[in-house]
Design a protein around this motif. Structure first.
Motif, mmCIF file in Angstrom:
data_model
loop_
_atom_site.group_PDB
_atom_site.id
_atom_site.type_symbol
_atom_site.label_atom_id
_atom_site.label_comp_id
_atom_site.label_asym_id
_atom_site.label_seq_id
_atom_site.Cartn_x
_atom_site.Cartn_y
_atom_site.Cartn_z
ATOM 1 N N MET A 1 -16.349 -27.009 -16.689
ATOM 2 C CA MET A 1 -17.466 -26.775 -17.565
ATOM 3 C C MET A 1 -18.630 -27.657 -17.112
ATOM 4 S SD MET A 1 -17.657 -27.301 -21.671
ATOM 5 C CE MET A 1 -16.584 -25.980 -22.121
ATOM 6 N N ASP A 2 -19.758 -27.058 -16.872
ATOM 7 C CA ASP A 2 -20.931 -27.791 -16.418
ATOM 8 C C ASP A 2 -21.873 -28.089 -17.575
ATOM 9 O OD1 ASP A 2 -20.066 -27.783 -13.854
ATOM 10 O OD2 ASP A 2 -21.451 -26.265 -13.118
ATOM 11 N N GLY A 3 -22.646 -29.154 -17.383
ATOM 12 C CA GLY A 3 -23.686 -29.508 -18.332
ATOM 13 C C GLY A 3 -24.915 -29.950 -17.565
ATOM 14 N N GLU A 4 -26.057 -29.830 -18.196
ATOM 15 C CA GLU A 4 -27.279 -30.285 -17.552
ATOM 16 C C GLU A 4 -27.695 -31.602 -18.183
ATOM 17 O OE1 GLU A 4 -31.557 -28.403 -17.218
ATOM 18 O OE2 GLU A 4 -30.047 -27.361 -16.002
ATOM 19 N N VAL A 5 -28.090 -32.526 -17.336
ATOM 20 C CA VAL A 5 -28.458 -33.866 -17.783
ATOM 21 C C VAL A 5 -29.801 -34.227 -17.168
ATOM 22 C CG1 VAL A 5 -27.815 -36.314 -17.712
ATOM 23 C CG2 VAL A 5 -26.049 -34.581 -17.876
ATOM 24 N N GLU A 6 -30.641 -34.825 -17.984
ATOM 25 C CA GLU A 6 -31.890 -35.369 -17.462
ATOM 26 C C GLU A 6 -31.840 -36.879 -17.607
ATOM 27 O OE1 GLU A 6 -36.427 -35.411 -18.868
ATOM 28 O OE2 GLU A 6 -35.670 -33.422 -18.328
ATOM 29 N N LEU A 7 -32.065 -37.565 -16.504
ATOM 30 C CA LEU A 7 -32.075 -39.018 -16.486
ATOM 31 C C LEU A 7 -33.382 -39.484 -15.871
ATOM 32 C CD1 LEU A 7 -28.523 -39.585 -14.944
ATOM 33 C CD2 LEU A 7 -29.132 -39.841 -17.354
ATOM 34 N N ARG A 8 -33.846 -40.628 -16.306
ATOM 35 C CA ARG A 8 -34.971 -41.276 -15.636
ATOM 36 C C ARG A 8 -34.364 -42.433 -14.861
ATOM 37 N NH1 ARG A 8 -40.215 -40.839 -15.653
ATOM 38 N NH2 ARG A 8 -41.537 -42.665 -15.354
ATOM 39 N N VAL A 9 -34.258 -42.281 -13.547
ATOM 40 C CA VAL A 9 -33.589 -43.259 -12.697
ATOM 41 C C VAL A 9 -34.639 -43.993 -11.871
ATOM 42 C CG1 VAL A 9 -31.854 -43.616 -10.908
ATOM 43 C CG2 VAL A 9 -31.539 -41.791 -12.598
ATOM 44 N N ASP A 10 -34.710 -45.293 -12.094
ATOM 45 C CA ASP A 10 -35.661 -46.147 -11.367
ATOM 46 C C ASP A 10 -37.082 -45.582 -11.430
ATOM 47 O OD1 ASP A 10 -33.604 -47.883 -10.764
ATOM 48 O OD2 ASP A 10 -33.181 -46.947 -8.828
ATOM 49 N N GLY A 11 -37.421 -45.087 -12.626
ATOM 50 C CA GLY A 11 -38.775 -44.604 -12.870
ATOM 51 C C GLY A 11 -39.026 -43.156 -12.516
ATOM 52 N N ARG A 12 -38.047 -42.483 -11.938
ATOM 53 C CA ARG A 12 -38.226 -41.076 -11.557
ATOM 54 C C ARG A 12 -37.343 -40.175 -12.412
ATOM 55 N NH1 ARG A 12 -37.009 -40.116 -5.711
ATOM 56 N NH2 ARG A 12 -37.995 -38.130 -6.162
ATOM 57 N N ARG A 13 -37.949 -39.118 -12.930
ATOM 58 C CA ARG A 13 -37.202 -38.161 -13.738
ATOM 59 C C ARG A 13 -36.317 -37.299 -12.836
ATOM 60 N NH1 ARG A 13 -40.204 -33.605 -16.435
ATOM 61 N NH2 ARG A 13 -38.446 -32.227 -16.365
ATOM 62 N N ARG A 14 -35.036 -37.195 -13.205
ATOM 63 C CA ARG A 14 -34.082 -36.416 -12.415
ATOM 64 C C ARG A 14 -33.319 -35.485 -13.345
ATOM 65 N NH1 ARG A 14 -33.945 -38.938 -7.245
ATOM 66 N NH2 ARG A 14 -32.921 -36.993 -6.705
ATOM 67 N N ARG A 15 -33.223 -34.237 -12.971
ATOM 68 C CA ARG A 15 -32.432 -33.255 -13.719
ATOM 69 C C ARG A 15 -31.226 -32.900 -12.858
ATOM 70 N NH1 ARG A 15 -32.945 -30.847 -18.025
ATOM 71 N NH2 ARG A 15 -35.133 -30.722 -18.532
ATOM 72 N N LEU A 16 -30.042 -33.038 -13.444
ATOM 73 C CA LEU A 16 -28.800 -32.806 -12.706
ATOM 74 C C LEU A 16 -27.898 -31.826 -13.443
ATOM 75 C CD1 LEU A 16 -27.863 -36.535 -12.072
ATOM 76 C CD2 LEU A 16 -28.952 -35.003 -10.441
ATOM 77 N N ARG A 17 -27.189 -31.027 -12.682
ATOM 78 C CA ARG A 17 -26.142 -30.194 -13.242
ATOM 79 C C ARG A 17 -24.833 -30.879 -12.860
ATOM 80 N NH1 ARG A 17 -25.716 -26.709 -15.939
ATOM 81 N NH2 ARG A 17 -26.425 -24.625 -16.129
#
Length: 167
Positions: A1-17
């Motif tokens: 089962m996949d989920g989508e996650v948005e993180l702000r890593v070291d000041g940069r917005r990252r969207r990951l599945r």
């Protein structure tokens, strides 16, 4: 089962599945390409994967990425400001508080978390006065940093670096 996650890593917005079972550590290393948090024990015992998660130190191998959607993650790579290393990073270098360097990113992030905890007045098990301000003694530093192991044994220099970083 996949989920989508948005993180702000070291000041940069990252969207990951990610798979819902993906640890934050694996999401950072494999999904974002962050190299600072290390996979040491993968059981939460060594602290090599420590980052600042929403401003507090966290062991990333024990938490799922999907539980931190929208979180601010700061790794040791993201601590520098204006091209200048964080004062704690500088203290680690000046005090020679590293040998092989494997644990250093986690140690540095943990040290910054320790200093923030002390500044906020959060007591530890060795704090004498639970009401007043917390004094940053060597015992206090050792207790608070005890979740971060150094296989090379640079503990004396690490304590000195944390103390220097507080200045």
């Amino acid at each position: 089962m996949d989920g989508e996650v948005e993180l702000r890593v070291d000041g940069r917005r990252r969207r990951l599945r990610v798979d819902t079972r993906t640890t934050l550590l694996d999401a950072l290393r494999d999904g974002v390409g962050a190299k600072a948090p290390k996979k040491g024990c993968d059981h939460g015992q060594c602290g090599a994967c420590t980052v600042l998660l929403d401003g507090r130190r966290a062991i990333t191998c024990l938490t799922f990425a999907v539980a931190h959607d929208g979180a601010e993650v700061t790794t040791a790579e993201g601590l520098a400001e204006g091209g200048r290393p964080h004062p704690v990073q500088e203290a680690f270098v000046e005090r020679d508080a590293l040998q092989c360097g494997f644990c250093t990113p986690g140690q540095v992030c943990s040290a910054i978390g320790v200093l923030d905890e002390v500044a906020a007045g959060h007591p530890s098990v060795v704090t004498d006065d639970l009401v007043g301000p917390v004094e940053l003694t060597d015992d206090e530093i050792r207790e608070r940093m005890s979740g971060n192991l150094c296989r090379c044994g640079a503990y004396v220099a690490i304590v000195d670096a944390v103390r220097d970083g507080a200045r």
